[in-house]
Motif scaffolding. Structure first.
Motif, PDB file in Angstrom:
ATOM      1  N   GLU A  70      -5.386  -4.205  -3.314  1.00 24.94           N
ATOM      2  CA  GLU A  70      -4.446  -3.086  -3.137  1.00 24.94           C
ATOM      3  C   GLU A  70      -3.094  -3.400  -3.788  1.00 24.94           C
ATOM      4  O   GLU A  70      -2.499  -2.543  -4.437  1.00 24.94           O
ATOM      5  N   ARG A  71      -2.649  -4.633  -3.615  1.00 22.70           N
ATOM      6  CA  ARG A  71      -1.361  -5.030  -4.230  1.00 22.70           C
ATOM      7  C   ARG A  71      -1.491  -5.046  -5.761  1.00 22.70           C
ATOM      8  O   ARG A  71      -0.554  -4.673  -6.474  1.00 22.70           O
TER       9      ARG A  71
ATOM     10  N   LEU B 207     -12.875   0.617  -1.807  1.00 20.20           N
ATOM     11  CA  LEU B 207     -11.644   1.411  -1.981  1.00 20.20           C
ATOM     12  C   LEU B 207     -11.753   2.840  -1.457  1.00 20.20           C
ATOM     13  O   LEU B 207     -10.743   3.485  -1.192  1.00 20.20           O
TER      14      LEU B 207
ATOM     15  N   ALA C 123      -1.132  -1.564  -6.896  1.00 18.80           N
ATOM     16  CA  ALA C 123       0.266  -1.119  -6.768  1.00 18.80           C
ATOM     17  C   ALA C 123       1.128  -1.724  -7.873  1.00 18.80           C
ATOM     18  O   ALA C 123       1.975  -1.036  -8.458  1.00 18.80           O
TER      19      ALA C 123
ATOM     20  N   GLN D 209      -5.574   4.913  -2.883  1.00 19.03           N
ATOM     21  CA  GLN D 209      -4.333   4.199  -3.222  1.00 19.03           C
ATOM     22  C   GLN D 209      -3.321   5.152  -3.871  1.00 19.03           C
ATOM     23  O   GLN D 209      -2.578   4.759  -4.787  1.00 19.03           O
TER      24      GLN D 209
ATOM     25  N   MET E 184      -9.206  -7.552   0.091  1.00 17.77           N
ATOM     26  CA  MET E 184      -8.668  -6.204  -0.150  1.00 17.77           C
ATOM     27  C   MET E 184      -7.137  -6.130  -0.223  1.00 17.77           C
ATOM     28  O   MET E 184      -6.593  -5.384  -1.053  1.00 17.77           O
TER      29      MET E 184
ATOM     30  N   ARG F 245      -2.753 -10.500   3.570  1.00 14.49           N
ATOM     31  CA  ARG F 245      -1.763  -9.410   3.554  1.00 14.49           C
ATOM     32  C   ARG F 245      -0.355  -9.953   3.299  1.00 14.49           C
ATOM     33  O   ARG F 245       0.399  -9.422   2.484  1.00 14.49           O
TER      34      ARG F 245
END
Ligand code: URA
Length: 254
Positions: free
Chosen positions: A178-179, A200, A182, A217, A174, A61
């Motif tokens: 996710e990044r 997801l 984005a 997302q 994950m 993260r």
């Protein structure tokens, strides 16, 4: 060793199930235990230093959040040491296609061909994926965001023998996925198969999920059959064609 003996040995390996050579020099596993440091018994060290537990998800993260571009994200993933899969893989498979594409495709994990080339979906399933998108006028080499696709996977390293990703492996990768989404900021996500839906959407059951719009997302998501599944079940290509037309319609409308 003469060539006949060498060939016989090679054939024996193939009969045992070996499918590829992973090193130039042999490793004598019987030597390994002798080189390991001796484990300390509790009585040998009455005051051991506390071992700091590392949370791989938290590390991921932090690294993912700090990445401000796709290049930085790729570097961050390359620096991430907590996923054991990286040790058996030849290459980090990050992405392929046009990063500004309106459509981002998320697959499962690299297979043998992807591991060798370092690009997602380049094997048989990938060739089918290319033909599928070509049929609706889209491809990974087009510079036009409306006509191109951007492709990645949940896992960037090949699992051994192409086994399914383990929940812990998916959980620690994950934050990067996710990044990735984005930073690429696509209008639409296409999830190929069960693994990416599980990761997801938190849902499995691609037969029920496919072809129906959902959200993840903060953007529209269309689950589809994985092209590897279509290779094994050609009758399902009809559904896949329906889904491609659904995608095309949505892209034209918005
Ligand atoms: N299957 C996937 O899900 N991804 C690839 O990159 C190749 C095959």
């Amino acid at each position: 060793m003469d060539s006949v003996a060498a060939q016989a040995l090679l054939e024996w390996q193939i009969e045992l199930g070996a499918t590829e050579a992973i090193g130039d020099t042999p490793v004598n596993r019987y030597d390994a235990p002798a080189k390991l440091p001796k484990a300390k018994t509790p009585s040998a060290d009455p005051d051991p230093a506390p071992v700091e537990a590392v949370d791989p998800v938290a590390v991921a993260r932090g690294l993912a959040k700090a990445a401000q571009s796709l290049d930085e994200l790729r570097d961050a993933m390359a620096a991430f040491q907590h996923c054991e899969l990286r040790r058996g893989a030849r290459n980090l498979v990050f992405a392929d296609g046009e990063p500004s594409a309106r459509v981002m495709i998320v697959g499962e994990a690299p297979g043998r061909d992807e591991d060798i080339e370092g690009r997602p979906f380049v094997g048989q399933a990938g060739q089918l994926l290319d033909r599928m998108f070509d049929a609706i006028g889209m491809d990974r080499t087009s510079p036009d965001p409306a006509k191109s696709i951007y492709i990645t996977n949940i896992l960037p390293w090949r699992p051994p023998q192409n086994r399914d990703p383990e929940p812990a492996e998916m959980a620690m990768m994950m934050p990067f996925v996710e990044r990735h989404i984005a930073l690429a900021d696509p209008d639409i996500l296409v999830l190929m198969g069960n693994i990416s839906c599980q990761a997801l959407l938190g849902r499995k059951g691609i037969t029920r999920l496919r072809g129906s719009w959902t959200e993840a997302q903060g953007r529209p998501v269309l689950p589809m059959f994985h092209p590897a599944y279509l290779l094994r079940n050609p009758a399902a290509k009809r559904d896949a064609w329906h889904d491609l037309l659904t995608l095309q319609k949505r892209l034209r409308e918005s």
